[in-house]
Design an enzyme around this catalytic site. Structure first.
Site: not given
Ligand code: G3P
Ligand code: CA
Length: 284
Positions: A38-39, A65, A147, A272
């Site tokens: 994530h990120r 992501e 995203e 994360d």
């Molecule tokens: O990948 C799912 C998640 O990223 C959605 O929430 O706020 O971190 O973009 P957010």
């Molecule tokens: Ca995201």
């Protein structure tokens, strides 16, 4: 130890190494779960930077992501928040530009910012990457979960994203190898993007428990559904699969929750902590 028993143990060990051990369904299932960083490795490096991408790759992520936004001069950058304030030193560099909205800065201005020091001095000098830089950094080493973040704030960004991605050879290779997903929480926007780029797999983010009506609708055009782990249960996973959908859950940071998602049979876990998920998946 008897000869037959020793032979049986040796055969079992060999089968386990090859992933064919009888009764090892949980291990086999674990290997099908995608480890989605994530990120980037978002808890251990400054989110959405190339340092975070590189760490996620080192930590065995299957997918990485990101969050895509657009600058005032039309460049696509990797940034989660509508404002640059939380994850850069924009307030120091441009003190008179409150509220420091990403969309109000040019790419050249954003490239002056330090996107690492807020996280740790050891990451000082990290920059906000462009979408192109991010895609090239991931390359063929992992899949890409892209995203469009808050696309309502960037009218027409679907056209920009599609045009930019198609011009990046690494994106074409990832798409051809089935390792790209475009996700968004804005369903009308995702439908617009899908109309424009029907060859790119799409997944919709859900912020509440998906209803059966939503899942049935999803199965008519989406490749995957992306709810929060806390909003689902085994029944949702089974229903998604019965409808031919993959299910990727977010944002799962505790080992117990990762194990729960794995036991339910989710297809991907967004975390994360990709190193923690890697270790759980390895143990099976
Ligand atoms: O990948 C799912 C998640 O990223 C959605 O929430 O706020 O971190 O973009 P957010
Ligand atoms: Ca995201």
């Amino acid at each position: 130890m008897s000869g037959p028993r020793r032979l049986a143990i040796l055969l079992l060990a060999a089968a386990t190494l090859l992933g064919f051990a009888p009764g090892s369904a949980s291990a086999a299932d674990s290997h099908r779960v995608a480890n989605i960083a994530h990120r980037g490795s978002g808890a251990m490096a400054p989110e959405n930077t190339l340092a975070s991408v590189r760490l996620a790759l080192q930590q065995g992520a299957d997918y990485i992501e990101n969050d895509i936004m657009r600058t005032s001069d039309g460049a696509l950058v990797i940034m989660h928040d509508l404002t640059l304030a939380r994850t850069t030193n924009v307030e120091q560099v441009f003190p008179d530009r409150a509220p420091w909205n990403t969309k109000d800065f040019t790419l050249a201005e954003i490239k002056q910012l330090d996107a690492g020091s807020w996280f740790s001095a050891s990451y000082a000098g990290q920059r906000v990457p462009t979408l192109r830089e991010w895609v090239e950094a991931v390359g063929s080493r992992a899949g890409m979960l892209l995203e469009a973040k808050d696309p309502w704030a960037f009218p027409g960004i679907e056209l920009d994203i599609d045009k930019e991605l198609r011009s990046i050879p690494a994106f074409g290779k990832a798409l051809a190898s089935g390792r790209v997903i475009m996700q968004a929480g804005d369903e009308p926007w995702l439908r617009s993007y899908h109309d424009l780029a029907p060859d790119v797999p799409v997944g919709l983010l859900y912020y509440t428990r998906p209803t059966d009506e939503q899942l049935v609708s999803a199965s008519t055009w989406l490749d995957s559904v992306h709810p929060a782990l806390g909003n689902i249960d085994q029944g949702i996973v089974d229903r998604a699969h019965a409808l031919g959908l993959d299910i990727h859950v977010w944002t799962v940071n505790f080992g117990g929750d990762m194990s729960r998602g794995i036991a339910w049979g989710v297809d991907g876990i967004i975390t994360d902590y990709p190193s923690v998920l890697r270790d759980i998946l390895r143990k099976g």
